[in-house]
Scaffold this motif. Sequence first.
Motif, short mmCIF file in Angstrom:
data_model
loop_
_atom_site.label_atom_id
_atom_site.label_comp_id
_atom_site.label_asym_id
_atom_site.label_seq_id
_atom_site.Cartn_x
_atom_site.Cartn_y
_atom_site.Cartn_z
N VAL A 190 0.84 -1.20 0.00
CA VAL A 190 0.00 0.00 0.00
C VAL A 190 0.88 1.26 0.00
CG1 VAL A 190 -1.65 1.34 1.39
CG2 VAL A 190 -1.98 -1.13 1.08
N ALA A 191 1.95 1.19 0.77
CA ALA A 191 2.86 2.35 0.83
C ALA A 191 3.46 2.60 -0.55
CB ALA A 191 3.95 2.07 1.85
N ALA A 192 3.84 1.52 -1.21
CA ALA A 192 4.46 1.67 -2.54
C ALA A 192 3.44 2.14 -3.56
CB ALA A 192 5.05 0.32 -2.97
N ALA A 193 2.17 1.77 -3.31
CA ALA A 193 1.13 2.09 -4.30
C ALA A 193 0.72 3.55 -4.25
CB ALA A 193 -0.09 1.20 -4.04
N ARG A 194 0.88 4.16 -3.09
CA ARG A 194 0.34 5.50 -2.91
C ARG A 194 0.78 6.46 -4.02
NH1 ARG A 194 -2.34 6.17 1.70
NH2 ARG A 194 -1.89 4.76 3.45
N ASP A 195 2.09 6.44 -4.33
CA ASP A 195 2.55 7.48 -5.27
C ASP A 195 2.87 6.91 -6.65
OD1 ASP A 195 5.90 7.52 -3.77
OD2 ASP A 195 4.63 5.93 -4.62
N ALA A 196 2.46 5.69 -6.87
CA ALA A 196 2.75 5.12 -8.21
C ALA A 196 1.74 5.64 -9.23
CB ALA A 196 2.66 3.59 -8.13
N ASP A 197 2.15 5.73 -10.48
CA ASP A 197 1.17 6.06 -11.54
C ASP A 197 0.19 4.91 -11.73
OD1 ASP A 197 2.42 8.46 -12.01
OD2 ASP A 197 3.80 7.61 -13.50
N VAL A 198 0.74 3.69 -11.75
CA VAL A 198 -0.11 2.50 -11.97
C VAL A 198 0.35 1.37 -11.05
CG1 VAL A 198 -0.98 0.83 -13.65
CG2 VAL A 198 -0.31 3.13 -14.41
N CYS A 199 -0.63 0.66 -10.48
CA CYS A 199 -0.33 -0.52 -9.65
C CYS A 199 -0.86 -1.75 -10.38
CB CYS A 199 -1.03 -0.43 -8.30
SG CYS A 199 -0.75 1.14 -7.47
N VAL A 200 0.03 -2.67 -10.68
CA VAL A 200 -0.41 -3.92 -11.34
C VAL A 200 -0.37 -5.02 -10.30
CG1 VAL A 200 -0.04 -5.51 -13.24
CG2 VAL A 200 0.57 -3.09 -13.51
N LEU A 201 -1.52 -5.58 -9.97
CA LEU A 201 -1.63 -6.58 -8.92
C LEU A 201 -1.70 -7.97 -9.53
CD1 LEU A 201 -4.24 -4.74 -6.71
CD2 LEU A 201 -1.92 -5.26 -6.06
N PHE A 202 -0.78 -8.84 -9.16
CA PHE A 202 -0.76 -10.22 -9.65
C PHE A 202 -1.33 -11.12 -8.55
CE2 PHE A 202 1.78 -9.92 -13.54
CZ PHE A 202 2.25 -8.60 -13.44
N VAL A 203 -2.51 -11.60 -8.80
CA VAL A 203 -3.21 -12.42 -7.79
C VAL A 203 -3.80 -13.64 -8.49
CG1 VAL A 203 -3.78 -10.48 -6.29
CG2 VAL A 203 -5.32 -11.11 -8.15
N GLY A 204 -4.40 -14.51 -7.67
CA GLY A 204 -5.02 -15.69 -8.28
C GLY A 204 -5.16 -16.83 -7.30
N LEU A 205 -5.14 -18.06 -7.81
CA LEU A 205 -5.33 -19.24 -6.96
C LEU A 205 -4.00 -19.98 -6.86
CD1 LEU A 205 -8.74 -20.55 -8.36
CD2 LEU A 205 -8.34 -19.21 -6.29
N THR A 206 -3.70 -20.40 -5.66
CA THR A 206 -2.49 -21.20 -5.46
C THR A 206 -2.90 -22.68 -5.43
OG1 THR A 206 -2.86 -20.78 -3.13
CG2 THR A 206 -1.24 -19.40 -4.21
N PRO A 207 -1.95 -23.61 -5.53
CA PRO A 207 -2.29 -25.03 -5.73
C PRO A 207 -3.20 -25.63 -4.67
CG PRO A 207 0.02 -24.66 -6.19
CD PRO A 207 -0.51 -23.39 -5.62
N GLU A 208 -3.25 -25.02 -3.49
CA GLU A 208 -4.13 -25.64 -2.49
C GLU A 208 -5.60 -25.34 -2.77
OE1 GLU A 208 -1.93 -23.29 -1.82
OE2 GLU A 208 -2.51 -22.01 -0.13
N TYR A 209 -5.85 -24.45 -3.75
CA TYR A 209 -7.25 -24.08 -4.02
C TYR A 209 -7.85 -24.88 -5.16
CZ TYR A 209 -6.71 -20.20 -0.83
OH TYR A 209 -6.49 -19.46 0.30
N GLU A 210 -7.00 -25.35 -6.07
CA GLU A 210 -7.55 -26.13 -7.19
C GLU A 210 -6.47 -27.09 -7.70
OE1 GLU A 210 -8.46 -23.68 -10.59
OE2 GLU A 210 -6.55 -22.63 -10.50
#
Length: 753
Positions: free
Chosen positions: A391-411
């Motif tokens: 969040v601290a890094a995101a505050r002043d960035a022009d764009v925040c690219v978030l890499f999220v998803g499912l890890t192997p324990e979910y599927e």
Amino acid sequence: MNIEKIISELTLEEKASLCSGRSVWNTVEVDRLGIKSIMMTDGPHGLRRQPEGDEQTGMFVSVPSTCFPPASLSACSFDRELLHEMGEALGEECVAENVRILLGPGANIKRSPLCGRNFEYFSEDPYLAGEMAAAHIQGVQSKGVGTSLKHFAANSQETRRFCSDSRMDERTLNEIYLPAFKKAVTDAQPATIMCSYNLLNGEYVSQNHYLLTETLRDKWGFEGVVVSDWGAVFERVKSLAAGLELEMPGSCDDNDKKIVDAVRAGLLSEDVLDLAVRRLLTLLERIGGDGTTVVFDKEKHNELAKKIAAESMVLLKNNGILPLKQDADIVFIGDFAQSPRYQGAGSSQVNPIKMTSALEAAGNYNNVRFCKGYDTGNCEQAETLLEAEAVAAARDADVCVLFVGLTPEYESEGFDREHMRLPGGHNSLIEAVAAVNPNVVVVLHNGSPVEMPWADKTAAILEAYLGGQAGGDAVVDILFGKQNPCGKLAESFPKKLSDNPSFLYYFGERDVTEYREGIFVGYRYYDTKDMDVLFPFGHGLSYTTFGYSNLVLSASSIKDTDTLTVTVDVTNTGSVPGKEIVQLYVGAAYKDSWVIRAEKELKGFQKVLLQPGETKTVTFALDKSAFAYYNTGLHDWHVMTGPYRIQIGRSSRDIALTAQVDVVSTVPIRFKADVNTTFGDILRLEGGKEFIEELWERFPQFVQPPEDSEPGTIEYMSYKSQFEMVPRSVLAFDTSGMTLDQFQQMLDEKINK
Ligand code: GLC
């Protein structure tokens, strides 16, 4: 190979031994007769070949090979040629390792987003799944290597997969769960088909004669070998008689002996065994190869893996923030940016030759900053220090690219998902970052749909699915605009799990799973109910726009034996080159009490590259299969006479153009009318209209009302309700004393002749 001569010289024991594996991956050889052993191994989207003799080292130790995008992503390409190309590359890698059968593709239908193995399957739609599977098979087999189309059939959950009984009606089976296999068999003739673990309507598939012989061979003309899934055989003699030639892995001779004993005891005809051996020897002749291997171009295959990923990933939302500006201050947030989940867990897991993360790939574009954002090993945890750092890094960035998803324990293969949510820590991270910066781009790495409660708080969403070894490269090319996204969803994303039509019944009760939603799977359900979804089947954005015009049908009325040609013009109305997936749906434009139909069904798609301002004409040829439903009385496909809508769509919900065609059935519905047949149904029969008109004289209750009869009058009610009445009930009002037998006799003379 003189197959008949070999069969005549094989002993009974040798014949039986050929019907099961020598080891986990190899078939049996009979040296004295020149029958060699061949190796088969997984698939489907990369070679998982374990070192010789190391079969027990666990499924994740295998020779390095190219990890292409799994099916849930590659299907979003809607590109037959691309899947064929992937198949060719896979075939080359098989030849290089002297593997003669690649176990795949998986063509099971995605009944629910909860299926743990959805990452390995193509679609919720049987037409798309069949087209993709056929292209994959043709590609692999063009290299002289066999495939194993799997898991035949009705294997749409991992829960109790070894003993779960998939129960469904004949129409649902033939309209939804079999067509992808049928298409692949009739168009590509896979060398083998892998039968699934489960039961179908009370019988193990591995010994289900209706599936393995009556359907697969007698109806579809399958010419190859049926191989069991590993450990799927229950009663070996019964399975051989049902049409299962090869049990894998070998069952340490126990089952071979049962076959020998059954023949000796006269319980199994040796002809049945000979037929199986004939098919096995024919298979060897077809794909056995000559032992030569090749060296394949690893970099070329990596580039292909990247191309497939890049042309399959789906841009779900974009407020204009993408493509990113190279001089922007960008922060990548999420461990998946540096350690992506790029494939599914289980038997398909490949040891990739190369791996490129998005972070590494971004280095070619920009000095992207990075924050881990969450701990992949504990990603349910929210509001962590990692999140605060992000969040601290995101505050002043022009764009925040978030890499999220499912890890192997979910599927994973072997167990199903419990919900459709992202890990708690991922959802929390997205909400926290979006709260301090509106320029949030979410990149999803998941094998099947997820809920997105934060969707409205984002500027863009890229569904990257599991991208294979070059997925990171593909993501970055899309983010920075080097690649114009051109994938479209091969499955619906419901807003929440409970919206899914199988929700109430999925997993079943103990060992029985009833497919109670019937044919209403995926968009067939959501669109028929006109239900809001998060993102519809066939949806996907581009960095350009496309216009549709000039929809033309070759005829306004056809017979079901004719072919209808449909043409439509597609124009790139934007400023950059792009590919568009033009979808054609067909839906009955009538309501009929004889057959319930989905509002639309995908019956064609084409992907076209268009330069800015360019227009191309796309052509579709529709035959009977575009209009037919499966008639359980005929046990075959049938077209009901009536009007049909032809819909051209950017997705199943974004229909650009519609036209109507009348289709006349050449296969009359025949049935014996009796005193319990409604007058409405009698009208469908030859001579039915004349018969009813005669009755109107006799039964004044059914007099035709004057044209201006008003709703609410007895005349109007009598006319409308007569079609639901049956002769028996009318005779009760008859004062002439006609008997039921006399009425039946009248029907027999005038209608049932
Ligand atoms: C498995 C899978 C099948 C795979 C086979 C061999 O249990 O269901 O897809 O090909 O075993 O690994």
